[in-house]
Motif scaffolding. Structure first.
Motif, PDB file in Angstrom:
ATOM      1  N   ARG A  41      94.573 -28.845 -52.211  1.00 49.55           N
ATOM      2  CA  ARG A  41      95.591 -30.094 -52.275  1.00 49.55           C
ATOM      3  C   ARG A  41      94.857 -31.334 -51.787  1.00 49.55           C
ATOM      4  O   ARG A  41      95.289 -32.293 -52.153  1.00 49.55           O
ATOM      5  CB  ARG A  41      96.762 -29.902 -51.553  1.00 49.55           C
ATOM      6  N   MET A  42      93.762 -31.205 -51.186  1.00 49.99           N
ATOM      7  CA  MET A  42      92.944 -32.380 -50.823  1.00 49.99           C
ATOM      8  C   MET A  42      92.176 -33.334 -51.980  1.00 49.99           C
ATOM      9  O   MET A  42      91.945 -32.788 -52.807  1.00 49.99           O
ATOM     10  CB  MET A  42      91.773 -31.933 -49.762  1.00 49.99           C
ATOM     11  N   ARG A  43      92.273 -34.633 -51.660  1.00 48.36           N
ATOM     12  CA  ARG A  43      91.731 -35.455 -52.680  1.00 48.36           C
ATOM     13  C   ARG A  43      90.107 -35.259 -52.466  1.00 48.36           C
ATOM     14  O   ARG A  43      89.758 -34.997 -51.290  1.00 48.36           O
ATOM     15  CB  ARG A  43      92.304 -36.893 -52.430  1.00 48.36           C
ATOM     16  N   PRO A  44      89.379 -35.582 -53.349  1.00 49.91           N
ATOM     17  CA  PRO A  44      87.967 -35.464 -53.144  1.00 49.91           C
ATOM     18  C   PRO A  44      87.287 -36.143 -51.884  1.00 49.91           C
ATOM     19  O   PRO A  44      86.384 -35.572 -51.309  1.00 49.91           O
ATOM     20  CB  PRO A  44      87.422 -36.092 -54.558  1.00 49.91           C
ATOM     21  N   LEU A  45      87.854 -37.326 -51.570  1.00 57.27           N
ATOM     22  CA  LEU A  45      87.339 -37.794 -50.377  1.00 57.27           C
ATOM     23  C   LEU A  45      87.759 -37.199 -49.344  1.00 57.27           C
ATOM     24  O   LEU A  45      87.094 -37.117 -48.101  1.00 57.27           O
ATOM     25  CB  LEU A  45      87.959 -39.506 -50.490  1.00 57.27           C
ATOM     26  N   GLU A  46      88.827 -36.679 -49.185  1.00 54.32           N
ATOM     27  CA  GLU A  46      89.464 -35.782 -48.044  1.00 54.32           C
ATOM     28  C   GLU A  46      88.467 -34.514 -48.011  1.00 54.32           C
ATOM     29  O   GLU A  46      88.251 -34.107 -46.774  1.00 54.32           O
ATOM     30  CB  GLU A  46      90.909 -35.355 -48.073  1.00 54.32           C
ATOM     31  N   ARG A  47      88.336 -34.043 -49.030  1.00 53.90           N
ATOM     32  CA  ARG A  47      87.461 -32.755 -49.024  1.00 53.90           C
ATOM     33  C   ARG A  47      85.831 -33.089 -48.407  1.00 53.90           C
ATOM     34  O   ARG A  47      85.295 -32.469 -47.773  1.00 53.90           O
ATOM     35  CB  ARG A  47      87.164 -32.027 -50.324  1.00 53.90           C
ATOM     36  N   LYS A  48      85.451 -34.186 -48.777  1.00 52.23           N
ATOM     37  CA  LYS A  48      84.418 -34.655 -48.355  1.00 52.23           C
ATOM     38  C   LYS A  48      84.091 -35.115 -46.878  1.00 52.23           C
ATOM     39  O   LYS A  48      83.264 -34.787 -46.232  1.00 52.23           O
ATOM     40  CB  LYS A  48      83.775 -36.220 -49.469  1.00 52.23           C
ATOM     41  N   ALA A  49      85.326 -35.618 -46.399  1.00 52.85           N
ATOM     42  CA  ALA A  49      85.313 -35.880 -44.955  1.00 52.85           C
ATOM     43  C   ALA A  49      85.296 -34.663 -44.183  1.00 52.85           C
ATOM     44  O   ALA A  49      84.857 -34.542 -43.209  1.00 52.85           O
ATOM     45  CB  ALA A  49      86.695 -36.786 -44.771  1.00 52.85           C
ATOM     46  N   LEU A  50      86.106 -33.781 -44.791  1.00 50.77           N
ATOM     47  CA  LEU A  50      86.081 -32.406 -44.005  1.00 50.77           C
ATOM     48  C   LEU A  50      84.789 -31.849 -44.099  1.00 50.77           C
ATOM     49  O   LEU A  50      84.224 -31.333 -42.826  1.00 50.77           O
ATOM     50  CB  LEU A  50      86.973 -31.429 -44.611  1.00 50.77           C
ATOM     51  N   LEU A  51      83.895 -31.823 -45.060  1.00 52.12           N
ATOM     52  CA  LEU A  51      82.618 -31.360 -45.130  1.00 52.12           C
ATOM     53  C   LEU A  51      81.591 -32.011 -44.185  1.00 52.12           C
ATOM     54  O   LEU A  51      80.935 -31.712 -43.555  1.00 52.12           O
ATOM     55  CB  LEU A  51      81.972 -31.224 -46.493  1.00 52.12           C
ATOM     56  N   ASP A  52      81.832 -33.548 -44.085  1.00 53.04           N
ATOM     57  CA  ASP A  52      81.101 -34.309 -43.372  1.00 53.04           C
ATOM     58  C   ASP A  52      81.250 -34.091 -41.679  1.00 53.04           C
ATOM     59  O   ASP A  52      80.514 -34.077 -41.066  1.00 53.04           O
ATOM     60  CB  ASP A  52      81.438 -35.655 -43.504  1.00 53.04           C
ATOM     61  N   GLU A  53      82.540 -33.791 -41.761  1.00 52.12           N
ATOM     62  CA  GLU A  53      82.812 -33.285 -39.972  1.00 52.12           C
ATOM     63  C   GLU A  53      82.433 -32.037 -39.629  1.00 52.12           C
ATOM     64  O   GLU A  53      81.965 -31.923 -38.576  1.00 52.12           O
ATOM     65  CB  GLU A  53      84.359 -33.413 -39.844  1.00 52.12           C
ATOM     66  N   ILE A  54      82.307 -31.197 -40.610  1.00 52.38           N
ATOM     67  CA  ILE A  54      81.414 -29.926 -40.145  1.00 52.38           C
ATOM     68  C   ILE A  54      80.061 -30.301 -39.936  1.00 52.38           C
ATOM     69  O   ILE A  54      79.624 -29.608 -38.988  1.00 52.38           O
ATOM     70  CB  ILE A  54      81.773 -28.801 -41.522  1.00 52.38           C
ATOM     71  N   VAL A  55      79.625 -30.976 -40.581  1.00 48.78           N
ATOM     72  CA  VAL A  55      77.920 -31.429 -40.401  1.00 48.78           C
ATOM     73  C   VAL A  55      77.946 -32.227 -39.198  1.00 48.78           C
ATOM     74  O   VAL A  55      76.957 -31.549 -38.387  1.00 48.78           O
ATOM     75  CB  VAL A  55      77.488 -32.046 -41.554  1.00 48.78           C
ATOM     76  N   ALA A  56      78.835 -32.952 -38.991  1.00 49.75           N
ATOM     77  CA  ALA A  56      78.730 -33.628 -37.657  1.00 49.75           C
ATOM     78  C   ALA A  56      78.880 -33.007 -36.342  1.00 49.75           C
ATOM     79  O   ALA A  56      78.217 -32.841 -35.281  1.00 49.75           O
ATOM     80  CB  ALA A  56      79.865 -34.962 -37.575  1.00 49.75           C
ATOM     81  N   MET A  57      79.926 -31.841 -36.392  1.00 55.45           N
ATOM     82  CA  MET A  57      79.674 -30.712 -35.545  1.00 55.45           C
ATOM     83  C   MET A  57      78.753 -29.963 -35.571  1.00 55.45           C
ATOM     84  O   MET A  57      78.343 -29.735 -34.253  1.00 55.45           O
ATOM     85  CB  MET A  57      81.164 -30.184 -35.830  1.00 55.45           C
ATOM     86  N   LEU A  58      78.019 -29.660 -36.520  1.00 57.34           N
ATOM     87  CA  LEU A  58      76.846 -28.747 -36.433  1.00 57.34           C
ATOM     88  C   LEU A  58      75.804 -29.697 -35.480  1.00 57.34           C
ATOM     89  O   LEU A  58      75.263 -29.148 -34.632  1.00 57.34           O
ATOM     90  CB  LEU A  58      76.345 -28.533 -37.783  1.00 57.34           C
ATOM     91  N   MET A  59      75.544 -30.840 -36.019  1.00 58.46           N
ATOM     92  CA  MET A  59      74.721 -31.538 -35.305  1.00 58.46           C
ATOM     93  C   MET A  59      74.997 -31.878 -33.863  1.00 58.46           C
ATOM     94  O   MET A  59      74.023 -32.195 -33.055  1.00 58.46           O
ATOM     95  CB  MET A  59      74.553 -33.037 -36.103  1.00 58.46           C
ATOM     96  N   ALA A  60      76.242 -31.910 -33.499  1.00 56.06           N
ATOM     97  CA  ALA A  60      76.540 -32.110 -32.196  1.00 56.06           C
ATOM     98  C   ALA A  60      76.659 -30.975 -31.135  1.00 56.06           C
ATOM     99  O   ALA A  60      76.782 -30.950 -30.136  1.00 56.06           O
ATOM    100  CB  ALA A  60      78.035 -32.758 -32.041  1.00 56.06           C
ATOM    101  N   GLY A  61      76.345 -29.779 -31.906  1.00 57.10           N
ATOM    102  CA  GLY A  61      76.134 -28.558 -31.167  1.00 57.10           C
ATOM    103  C   GLY A  61      77.518 -28.049 -31.206  1.00 57.10           C
ATOM    104  O   GLY A  61      77.554 -26.857 -30.309  1.00 57.10           O
ATOM    105  N   GLU A  62      78.362 -28.285 -31.542  1.00 57.56           N
ATOM    106  CA  GLU A  62      79.845 -27.980 -31.648  1.00 57.56           C
ATOM    107  C   GLU A  62      80.284 -26.573 -32.426  1.00 57.56           C
ATOM    108  O   GLU A  62      81.055 -25.843 -31.974  1.00 57.56           O
ATOM    109  CB  GLU A  62      81.105 -28.831 -31.775  1.00 57.56           C
ATOM    110  N   LEU A  63      79.393 -26.264 -33.383  1.00 56.69           N
ATOM    111  CA  LEU A  63      79.393 -25.279 -34.297  1.00 56.69           C
ATOM    112  C   LEU A  63      77.967 -24.531 -34.579  1.00 56.69           C
ATOM    113  O   LEU A  63      77.192 -25.543 -34.596  1.00 56.69           O
ATOM    114  CB  LEU A  63      79.696 -25.595 -35.690  1.00 56.69           C
ATOM    115  N   ARG A  64      77.942 -23.631 -34.686  1.00 60.69           N
ATOM    116  CA  ARG A  64      76.669 -22.885 -35.157  1.00 60.69           C
ATOM    117  C   ARG A  64      76.590 -22.877 -36.636  1.00 60.69           C
ATOM    118  O   ARG A  64      77.611 -23.049 -37.245  1.00 60.69           O
ATOM    119  CB  ARG A  64      76.374 -21.516 -34.891  1.00 60.69           C
ATOM    120  N   ILE A  65      75.306 -22.754 -37.122  1.00 56.19           N
ATOM    121  CA  ILE A  65      75.342 -22.427 -38.815  1.00 56.19           C
ATOM    122  C   ILE A  65      75.898 -21.482 -39.387  1.00 56.19           C
ATOM    123  O   ILE A  65      76.613 -21.727 -40.372  1.00 56.19           O
ATOM    124  CB  ILE A  65      73.908 -22.720 -39.263  1.00 56.19           C
ATOM    125  N   GLY A  66      75.987 -20.622 -38.673  1.00 59.89           N
ATOM    126  CA  GLY A  66      76.888 -19.347 -39.176  1.00 59.89           C
ATOM    127  C   GLY A  66      78.458 -19.578 -38.921  1.00 59.89           C
ATOM    128  O   GLY A  66      79.009 -19.040 -39.876  1.00 59.89           O
TER     129      GLY A  66
END
Length: 134
Positions: A12-37
């Motif tokens: 149901r997300m608009r494209p920009l909302e989905r992009k924000a979710l993907l960007d947040e996942i990347v930011a969390m990876l870079m901050a060490g909050e998530l592993r790549i797996g």
């Protein structure tokens, strides 16, 4: 706290909302909050709604390779494996040097989004541990 993100919510997300979710996942990876797996698991299960077997077929990898990437904190995937895993989401493998980000300076919406992502990951891990076939 909001309910975990699920496939229907993402659909149901608009494209920009989905992009924000993907960007947040990347930011969390870079901050060490998530592993790549962890990122791979979230994208596979929540965004595509696929189990490991189906996803492995889509990206032309073994189910074992997907399981190792997602479950083994010491996994050492090849660049080719990472390219295949993140290609369905428009992701590429690059070298970046992270910006220093103070999580306390994050806006409330980003803090909540990160909490929802981490909660979804924790629930997914519990579900998979309870079902060893995945």
């Amino acid at each position: 706290m909001d309910a975990p993100v699920n496939r229907e919510d993402i659909a149901r997300m608009r494209p920009l909302e989905r992009k924000a979710l993907l960007d947040e996942i990347v930011a969390m990876l870079m901050a060490g909050e998530l592993r790549i797996g962890d990122a791979a698991r979230i994208l596979r299960s929540a965004v595509l709604g696929l189990d490991r077997q189906a996803f492995a077929q889509v990206v032309k990898l073994s189910e074992r390779a997907i399981a190792k990437l997602e479950d083994d904190p010491h996994a050492n995937p090849t660049l080719e494996t990472l390219k295949r895993v993140f290609a369905p989401f428009g992701g590429t493998v690059t070298l970046m040097f992270p910006q220093v980000e103070d999580t306390e300076s994050l806006g409330e919406d980003r803090r909540q989004r990160r909490a929802v992502i981490l909660d979804a990951l924790a629930k997914n891990r519990r579900r998979i541990r309870g079902n060893p076939k995945r």
